[in-house]
Design an enzyme around this catalytic site. Structure first.
Site, mmCIF file in Angstrom:
data_model
loop_
_atom_site.group_PDB
_atom_site.id
_atom_site.type_symbol
_atom_site.label_atom_id
_atom_site.label_comp_id
_atom_site.label_asym_id
_atom_site.label_seq_id
_atom_site.Cartn_x
_atom_site.Cartn_y
_atom_site.Cartn_z
ATOM 1 C CD GLU A 140 50.089 37.912 54.620
ATOM 2 O OE1 GLU A 140 49.356 38.659 54.508
ATOM 3 O OE2 GLU A 140 50.870 36.990 54.459
ATOM 4 C CB VAL A 171 36.707 41.629 41.709
ATOM 5 C CG1 VAL A 171 36.849 40.135 41.611
ATOM 6 C CG2 VAL A 171 36.714 41.161 40.067
ATOM 7 C CE1 TYR A 195 50.288 43.610 49.745
ATOM 8 C CE2 TYR A 195 48.497 45.814 49.408
ATOM 9 C CZ TYR A 195 49.434 44.241 49.040
ATOM 10 O OH TYR A 195 48.703 42.876 50.177
#
Ligand SMILES: *[C@@H]1O[C@H](CO)[C@@H](O)[C@H](O)[C@H]1NC(C)=O
Ligand SMILES: *[C@@H]1O[C@H](CO)[C@@H](O)[C@H](O)[C@H]1NC(C)=O
Ligand SMILES: *[C@@H]1O[C@H](CO)[C@@H](O)[C@H](O)[C@H]1NC(C)=O
Length: 365
Positions: free
Chosen positions: A135, A193, A253
């Site tokens: 994460e 999205v 990331y």
């Protein structure tokens, strides 16, 4: 006679003495033999344990608890049977602790408090404790309490000890000339999205400015147009451009929004996340458009519009498919087996004295 007797007696005493010395020697020899045997065995155990770190024999990786509680079966020699990674023993029974080379701790459960570190157990010499998180720093919590505990990091970051990217490129064995007509079925210029829509996200600002310049079709829960997982890629494939906007801006990331949603669907990704150089390090050349390449979002909008109208220029964004294919990362077992591939190049001694600082490096909240 008396003398003789006393001599005999003393002879007898001497004999007894010799015998007891002999017995003593035999006893000592047996003890010594047993000791040698025992120490020898110990040494063999020890030397084979140490030889693990030198890359011969098995590397034992102990999963202290399963990430997100998703237990997977480790029957057989999974790393070899499934991924042809040799000498890699993946185990999840805590009784392996004394012989484990690496003990894995997934961050989520530690920061939530549902799992604890076994700090009370003496750590075998040479054992490495690994901190694992896929994460972004935004969701890793405060890691200050983990100072001076971990010896290695496992993350999507390129500078982690073991890098587990969300996706990666694999060279095609033979050059493919089968580049499909990328214009087929395109009905929308730009698609996004989004479920987690937050005003403070930089991506929200960029979206607002972009949609003021060009039409942006928005799907996802936020716009009450949720897409099922089966519908996601076919929907994106009908868009010229897909906004692969990360929800946190952090070093390296780059998630499945790029690897899966954009590349697999065949829409050109417009990316927002880490700096361009991070993308260039992992993604195919001329395969994406970075928001930072433009002096303004309006400029970006105009560029996208022109590109969609220029068949040849648009198709250049798919040339990479002649040489590369995308691999989206698999299950935990595949990722964890890969630790073994990098094990022999890990530094012999390493301690993360400030994991919090390491984690938040290059993070822009
Ligand atoms: C490594 O592990 C495999 C699978 O458990 C086992 O069959 C093999 O004997 C082990 N090798 C060594 C050198 O311990
Ligand atoms: C285009 O759409 C048609 C009908 O939905 C579909 O059968 C076809 O596979 C699509 N082609 C591509 C290249 O996506
Ligand atoms: C791992 O970290 C611990 C705790 O700081 C340290 O005592 C140990 O020497 C380290 N081991 C390795 C192999 O780096």
């Amino acid at each position: 006679m008396r003398n003789q007797q006393s001599t005999q007696e003393s002879d007898h005493a001497k004999k007894m003495e010799v015998r007891s010395i002999k017995n003593g020697i035999i006893f000592c020899t047996i003890v010594a033999l047993l000791l040698t045997l025992y120490c020898g065995l110990q040494n063999r155990v020890k030397s084979s344990y140490f030889s693990y770190s030198r890359g011969s024999g098995n590397v034992t990786i102990l999963i202290w608890y399963w990430p997100f509680g998703d237990m997977l079966t480790l029957k057989g020699n999974v790393c070899w049977d499934r991924y042809k990674i040799p000498n890699c023993l993946l185990v999840d029974q805590r009784s392996f602790f004394p012989s484990a080379d690496v003990v894995l701790f997934h961050n989520r459960e530690l920061i939530q408090g549902s799992q604890q570190l076994p700090t009370e157990l003496p750590r075998p010499q040479g054992q490495r404790w690994a901190w694992m998180s896929l994460e972004s720093p935004a969701h890793n919590g405060n890691l200050k309490k983990f100072a001076n505990i971990f010896n290695m990091t496992i993350s999507y970051r390129r500078d982690a000890d073991v890098t587990i990217p969300y996706g990666e490129l694999k060279p095609l064995e033979t050059e493919s000339n089968l580049v499909e007509d990328s214009h087929i079925n395109k009905t929308s210029l730009v698609c996004w999205v989004v479920s987690n829509y937050m005003d403070h996200h930089r991506r929200t600002q960029v979206y607002k400015e972009l949609s003021a310049t060009v039409p942006v079709k928005v799907y996802g829960r936020w716009n009450k147009l949720p897409l099922s997982s089966e519908d996601l890629l076919p929907t994106i494939s009908r868009c010229y451009f897909y906004l692969a906007f990360e929800n946190s801006l952090a070093k390296d990331y780059v998630t499945e929004k790029l690897w899966q949603n954009a590349y697999r669907a065949g829409a050109v990704p417009v990316v927002l996340g880490p700096p361009i150089s991070d993308y260039k390090a992992v993604a195919p050349e001329h395969s994406f458009i970075h928001v930072d390449e433009f002096s303004s979002v309006q400029e970006l909008g105009k560029y996208l519009q022109r590109l969609a109208e220029d068949r040849k220029k648009y198709e250049e964004y798919f040339n990479w498919k002649k040489h590369w294919k995308v691999k989206v990362h698999g299950d935990w077992i595949e990722m964890l087996c890969k630790i073994c591939l990098q094990y022999s190049s890990l530094p012999l001694h390493k301690v993360y004295s400030d994991l919090e600082a390491w984690d938040k490096e290059g993070y822009r909240p």
